[in-house]
Write a protein that holds these residues in place. Structure first.
Motif, PDB file in Angstrom:
ATOM      1  N   THR A  58      -0.569  -2.554  -8.276  1.00  0.00           N
ATOM      2  CA  THR A  58      -1.157  -1.262  -7.790  1.00  0.00           C
ATOM      3  C   THR A  58      -1.208  -0.032  -8.605  1.00  0.00           C
ATOM      4  O   THR A  58      -1.943   0.823  -8.616  1.00  0.00           O
ATOM      5  N   HIS A  59      -0.253  -0.004  -9.448  1.00  0.00           N
ATOM      6  CA  HIS A  59      -0.073   1.064 -10.275  1.00  0.00           C
ATOM      7  C   HIS A  59       1.261   0.556 -11.586  1.00  0.00           C
ATOM      8  O   HIS A  59       2.020  -0.412 -11.358  1.00  0.00           O
ATOM      9  N   THR A  60       1.316   1.648 -12.404  1.00  0.00           N
ATOM     10  CA  THR A  60       2.052   1.064 -13.762  1.00  0.00           C
ATOM     11  C   THR A  60       3.415   1.642 -13.659  1.00  0.00           C
ATOM     12  O   THR A  60       4.234   1.923 -14.699  1.00  0.00           O
ATOM     13  N   ALA A  62       7.520   1.852 -13.242  1.00  0.00           N
ATOM     14  CA  ALA A  62       8.299   0.625 -13.665  1.00  0.00           C
ATOM     15  C   ALA A  62       8.589   0.011 -12.370  1.00  0.00           C
ATOM     16  O   ALA A  62       8.855  -1.366 -12.745  1.00  0.00           O
ATOM     17  N   ASP A  63       9.124   0.486 -11.328  1.00  0.00           N
ATOM     18  CA  ASP A  63       9.420  -0.356 -10.352  1.00  0.00           C
ATOM     19  C   ASP A  63       8.441  -1.322  -9.581  1.00  0.00           C
ATOM     20  O   ASP A  63       8.754  -1.809  -8.784  1.00  0.00           O
ATOM     21  N   HIS A  64       7.291  -1.153 -10.224  1.00  0.00           N
ATOM     22  CA  HIS A  64       6.405  -2.208  -9.783  1.00  0.00           C
ATOM     23  C   HIS A  64       5.569  -3.163 -10.860  1.00  0.00           C
ATOM     24  O   HIS A  64       4.784  -3.944 -10.398  1.00  0.00           O
ATOM     25  N   ILE A  65       6.061  -2.824 -12.131  1.00  0.00           N
ATOM     26  CA  ILE A  65       5.641  -3.625 -13.084  1.00  0.00           C
ATOM     27  C   ILE A  65       6.743  -4.298 -14.042  1.00  0.00           C
ATOM     28  O   ILE A  65       6.444  -4.897 -15.207  1.00  0.00           O
ATOM     29  N   GLY A 154       1.395   0.180  -1.679  1.00  0.00           N
ATOM     30  CA  GLY A 154       1.543   0.563  -2.849  1.00  0.00           C
ATOM     31  C   GLY A 154       2.468   1.856  -2.513  1.00  0.00           C
ATOM     32  O   GLY A 154       3.186   2.333  -1.548  1.00  0.00           O
ATOM     33  N   ASP A 155       2.321   2.933  -3.622  1.00  0.00           N
ATOM     34  CA  ASP A 155       3.141   4.033  -3.339  1.00  0.00           C
ATOM     35  C   ASP A 155       1.908   5.147  -2.845  1.00  0.00           C
ATOM     36  O   ASP A 155       1.148   5.195  -3.745  1.00  0.00           O
ATOM     37  N   THR A 156       2.387   6.010  -2.111  1.00  0.00           N
ATOM     38  CA  THR A 156       1.311   6.852  -1.668  1.00  0.00           C
ATOM     39  C   THR A 156       2.127   8.182  -1.127  1.00  0.00           C
ATOM     40  O   THR A 156       3.130   8.051  -0.298  1.00  0.00           O
ATOM     41  N   TRP A 188       4.420  12.889  -3.399  1.00  0.00           N
ATOM     42  CA  TRP A 188       3.690  11.476  -3.731  1.00  0.00           C
ATOM     43  C   TRP A 188       4.469  10.175  -2.988  1.00  0.00           C
ATOM     44  O   TRP A 188       3.988   9.053  -3.591  1.00  0.00           O
ATOM     45  N   HIS A 189       5.185  10.438  -1.992  1.00  0.00           N
ATOM     46  CA  HIS A 189       5.876   9.550  -1.501  1.00  0.00           C
ATOM     47  C   HIS A 189       5.878   9.950   0.149  1.00  0.00           C
ATOM     48  O   HIS A 189       5.613  10.679   0.392  1.00  0.00           O
ATOM     49  N   LEU A 190       5.973   8.684   0.882  1.00  0.00           N
ATOM     50  CA  LEU A 190       6.133   8.991   2.348  1.00  0.00           C
ATOM     51  C   LEU A 190       7.486   9.220   2.982  1.00  0.00           C
ATOM     52  O   LEU A 190       8.405   8.332   2.642  1.00  0.00           O
ATOM     53  N   THR A 210       9.145  -0.380   3.638  1.00  0.00           N
ATOM     54  CA  THR A 210       9.433  -1.122   2.628  1.00  0.00           C
ATOM     55  C   THR A 210       9.781   0.147   1.483  1.00  0.00           C
ATOM     56  O   THR A 210       9.351   1.144   1.706  1.00  0.00           O
ATOM     57  N   HIS A 211      10.083  -0.327   0.095  1.00  0.00           N
ATOM     58  CA  HIS A 211      10.089   0.661  -0.646  1.00  0.00           C
ATOM     59  C   HIS A 211      11.296   1.776  -0.451  1.00  0.00           C
ATOM     60  O   HIS A 211      11.005   3.054  -0.329  1.00  0.00           O
ATOM     61  N   PHE A 212      12.533   1.098  -0.242  1.00  0.00           N
ATOM     62  CA  PHE A 212      13.645   1.941   0.274  1.00  0.00           C
ATOM     63  C   PHE A 212      14.388   2.903  -0.663  1.00  0.00           C
ATOM     64  O   PHE A 212      14.531   2.713  -1.727  1.00  0.00           O
TER      65      PHE A 212
HETATM   66 ZN   LIG Z   1       7.535   2.510  -6.411  1.00  0.00          ZN
END
Ligand SMILES: [Zn+2]
Ligand SMILES: [Zn+2]
Length: 244
Positions: A58-60, A62-65, A154-156, A188-190, A210-212
């Protein structure tokens, strides 16, 4: 469509766990959404690496790649020893491969995706929507042959785009990085409350948070989201399986 949570932590993995990674299996295709820290090891509890068809990043951040280069080495070795016969397709948000540098194009085929891209992997359709994040980030919608839908945020930050994109989705897998008392700390986050509002306005059938964060009582996230959303809502956990 079977969804398995491989990792669900923001930023870094808790002990023996992983950051973002979600395996989606449908009609024979196996797709990994994000490949964060700890994902490669835990993924193998659910999917032999010989059978993985595609990775969508979804994006680059580090916690996603973080594990994607290790995954590239795994594919390289499995192909060299004859245990895997086909390259792995990796779909990366943005031009220039999102700045990622894969070294073995005969083993890993890299494709750029952006908002509006429509892909078919096996019999699953994938669509993408632009989020509000500090670097370009895509939400992804997967539609099975039977018409069942999953949106992974993803992150938003809070934005109309993710509401519109998630309209009437069967399962909304949505980030919940903060508690409501932290509202405004980062756009940038919820917060959990914002995630609940998005789920309600979209009319999501069920919602998985998720993404706690690594502090506080995570069940409070469910309580905060439920103030806005009357549907079924649960916390993700490593190994969680959802069938739709
Ligand atoms: Zn993230
Ligand atoms: Zn991010």
């Amino acid at each position: 469509m079977d969804i398995t949570v491989i990792g669900c932590w923001g930023a870094y993995p808790e002990k023996n766990e992983a950051t973002s990674g979600y395996l989606v299996e449908s009609e024979g295709s196996k797709i990994l959404l994000d490949c964060g820290s700890g994902v490669l090891s835990r993924l193998q509890n659910h999917c032999p690496l010989e059978e993985l068809d595609a990775v969508v990043l979804t994006h680059t951040h580090a916690d996603h790649i973080a594990d994607v280069y290790s995954l590239e080495f795994a594919i390289l070795i499995l192909m060299r020893i004859g245990r895997r016969t086909k390259p792995l397709d990796i779909y990366v948000n943005g031009e220039e491969r999102g700045g990622l540098t894969f070294e073995y194009p005969e083993n890993v085929r890299v494709h750029s995706i952006r908002a509006g891209t429509v892909l078919t992997i096996g019999e699953v359709k994938l669509e993408f929507s632009e989020n509000m994040h500090d670097i370009p980030c895509l939400a992804v919608k997967l539609t099975s042959r039977e018409g069942k839908t999953l949106v992974y945020s993803g992150d938003t930050g809070y934005c109309q785009a993710i509401i519109d994109f998630s309209r009437n989705v069967d399962v909304l897998l949505i980030e919940s990085s903060f508690y409501d008392w932290q509202a405004g700390i980062m756009k940038w986050h919820l917060t959990a409350g914002e995630a609940g509002r998005i789920a309600a306005l979209a009319g999501a059938g069920q919602t998985i948070l998720t993404h706690f964060p690594h502090y506080g009582e995570l069940n409070q996230l469910v309580a905060e989201a439920s103030r806005h959303y009357a549907g079924q809502i649960r916390l993700a956990h490593c190994g969680m399986q959802i069938n739709i």
